[in-house]
Design a protein around this motif. Structure first.
Motif, short mmCIF file in Angstrom:
data_model
loop_
_atom_site.label_atom_id
_atom_site.label_comp_id
_atom_site.label_asym_id
_atom_site.label_seq_id
_atom_site.Cartn_x
_atom_site.Cartn_y
_atom_site.Cartn_z
N VAL A 81 0.86 -1.18 0.00
CA VAL A 81 0.00 0.00 0.00
C VAL A 81 0.90 1.23 0.00
N MET A 82 0.58 2.20 -0.86
CA MET A 82 1.32 3.45 -0.90
C MET A 82 0.34 4.61 -0.75
N ILE A 83 0.69 5.56 0.11
CA ILE A 83 -0.19 6.70 0.40
C ILE A 83 0.55 8.00 0.10
N LYS A 84 -0.09 8.88 -0.66
CA LYS A 84 0.45 10.19 -0.94
C LYS A 84 -0.11 11.17 0.09
N HIS A 85 0.77 11.86 0.80
CA HIS A 85 0.35 12.76 1.87
C HIS A 85 0.37 14.23 1.45
N SER A 86 1.18 14.55 0.47
CA SER A 86 1.27 15.91 -0.06
C SER A 86 2.03 15.82 -1.36
N GLU A 87 2.38 16.97 -1.93
CA GLU A 87 3.18 16.95 -3.15
C GLU A 87 4.58 16.42 -2.88
N ASP A 88 4.99 16.41 -1.61
CA ASP A 88 6.35 16.01 -1.27
C ASP A 88 6.47 14.61 -0.67
N TYR A 89 5.44 14.14 0.02
CA TYR A 89 5.58 12.93 0.82
C TYR A 89 4.72 11.76 0.34
N ILE A 90 5.31 10.58 0.38
CA ILE A 90 4.59 9.32 0.14
C ILE A 90 5.13 8.30 1.15
N THR A 91 4.23 7.50 1.70
CA THR A 91 4.66 6.39 2.56
C THR A 91 4.28 5.07 1.91
N ALA A 92 5.00 4.02 2.27
CA ALA A 92 4.75 2.69 1.71
C ALA A 92 4.73 1.65 2.82
N TYR A 93 3.85 0.65 2.67
CA TYR A 93 3.63 -0.38 3.68
C TYR A 93 3.62 -1.73 2.95
N ALA A 94 4.66 -2.55 3.16
CA ALA A 94 4.83 -3.77 2.38
C ALA A 94 4.69 -5.04 3.22
N HIS A 95 4.48 -6.16 2.52
CA HIS A 95 4.37 -7.52 3.08
C HIS A 95 3.07 -7.76 3.83
N ASN A 96 2.03 -7.00 3.51
CA ASN A 96 0.77 -7.12 4.23
C ASN A 96 0.09 -8.48 4.00
N GLU A 97 -0.62 -8.93 5.02
CA GLU A 97 -1.46 -10.12 4.91
C GLU A 97 -2.72 -9.79 4.11
N THR A 98 -3.38 -8.71 4.52
CA THR A 98 -4.56 -8.23 3.80
C THR A 98 -4.46 -6.72 3.67
N THR A 99 -5.07 -6.17 2.63
CA THR A 99 -5.16 -4.73 2.47
C THR A 99 -6.62 -4.31 2.60
N LEU A 100 -6.86 -3.19 3.28
CA LEU A 100 -8.21 -2.78 3.63
C LEU A 100 -8.62 -1.46 2.97
N VAL A 101 -7.81 -0.99 2.03
CA VAL A 101 -8.12 0.27 1.35
C VAL A 101 -8.02 0.06 -0.16
N ASN A 102 -8.51 1.03 -0.90
CA ASN A 102 -8.47 0.97 -2.36
C ASN A 102 -7.76 2.20 -2.92
N THR A 103 -7.26 2.07 -4.13
CA THR A 103 -6.62 3.19 -4.80
C THR A 103 -7.57 4.37 -4.91
N SER A 104 -7.06 5.57 -4.68
CA SER A 104 -7.79 6.84 -4.72
C SER A 104 -8.61 7.10 -3.45
N GLN A 105 -8.60 6.16 -2.50
CA GLN A 105 -9.34 6.36 -1.26
C GLN A 105 -8.58 7.32 -0.34
N LYS A 106 -9.30 8.23 0.28
CA LYS A 106 -8.69 9.14 1.25
C LYS A 106 -8.69 8.46 2.62
N VAL A 107 -7.58 8.60 3.34
CA VAL A 107 -7.47 8.00 4.66
C VAL A 107 -7.05 9.04 5.67
N THR A 108 -7.37 8.78 6.93
CA THR A 108 -6.98 9.68 8.01
C THR A 108 -5.77 9.12 8.75
#
Length: 255
Positions: A184-211
């Motif tokens: 899963v990769m999340i864009k936080h601003s024009e400068d920042y992106i975080t990535a989360y690898a090796h997950n068992e399950t993913t609970l979000v979809n592309t283009s979804q906004k998260v808090t």
């Protein structure tokens, strides 16, 4: 206005660039379980085993990732096959040295473009609030060396919650990037992106906004031989050390 236009022009390309960087960055979760130390393998040929990465093999043989790639004609994303034979630089500096030098010279222009990206100045600590994506021991820390771990590997239990480190928009959910499993990769601003690898399950979809702190996945071992989370923070597509910017584990950000 010109600066704002430049940032907007960069932003769409950042996702593509980041995925490319993930392809060439070596996942080091196997190194955490085998605890391979540099130079503990001295043979002239190494046979690739299940779970091996070029980064792990470079640690065991005391070679650099780029050196192993040149010796064996491997190009990014440095894909290896079980049973593949890799030549290792001999301690006496064999006859391959002149050939390697020639290859290194021809490869220099491509490595120059990569190094120019790596020279982006890191942001000051505290410039953005981050939360720990999960709890657990950091078994492999960040390394900015050639072929080093471009994030941190956090051990835990299968099914353990993984949380968004900050608010943002999901820009990638999938398992197409070899060595990272369910990512899963999340864009936080024009400068920042975080990535989360090796997950068992993913609970979000592309283009979804998260808090910030929202559950986005569960910990697993996809693309890995151990249960862990490989977590990255990218600033303008360049990996930065998450532990420099995260608050003490177990506490909330003070900003």
């Amino acid at each position: 206005m010109r600066k704002e236009s430049t940032v907007r022009k960069w932003a769409p390309n950042a996702i593509v660039l980041l995925i490319s960087l993930f392809l060439v960055a070596c996942s080091s979760n196997k190194a955490s379980t085998t605890k391979a130390s540099a130079g503990n393998y001295s043979g002239p040929v190494y046979t690739v085993k299940r779970g091996d990465t070029l980064y792990r093999i470079s640690r065991m043989t005391g070679s650099s990732v780029s050196e192993l790639a040149r010796l064996n004609g491997i190009s990014s994303p440095y894909t290896l096959e079980v049973g593949q034979k890799l030549r290792i630089k001999s301690s006496s500096g064999s006859s391959n040295s002149s050939k390697k030098t020639a290859v290194a010279k021809t490869s220099k222009p491509r490595s120059t473009s990569t190094s120019s990206i790596a020279k982006v100045a890191p942001p000051p600590v505290g410039s953005k609030c981050w939360r720990w994506p999960t709890t657990g021991k950091v078994v492999v820390p960040f390394s900015d060396s050639d072929g080093g771990n471009k994030g941190i590997d956090i051990t835990g239990k299968r099914g353990q919650p993984i949380y968004a480190s900050a608010a943002g928009t999901v820009v990638y959910v999938g398992n197409q990037l070899r060595g990272y499993g369910n990512l899963v990769m999340i864009k936080h601003s024009e400068d920042y992106i975080t990535a989360y690898a090796h997950n068992e399950t993913t609970l979000v979809n592309t283009s979804q906004k998260v808090t910030a702190g929202q559950k986005i996945a569960t910990m697993g071992s996809s693309g890995s031989d151990s249960v862990n989370l490989h977590f990255q923070i990218r600033y303008r597509a360049t990996a930065i050390d998450p532990q420099r910017y995260l608050p003490p584990q177990g506490s909330k950000p003070s900003c």
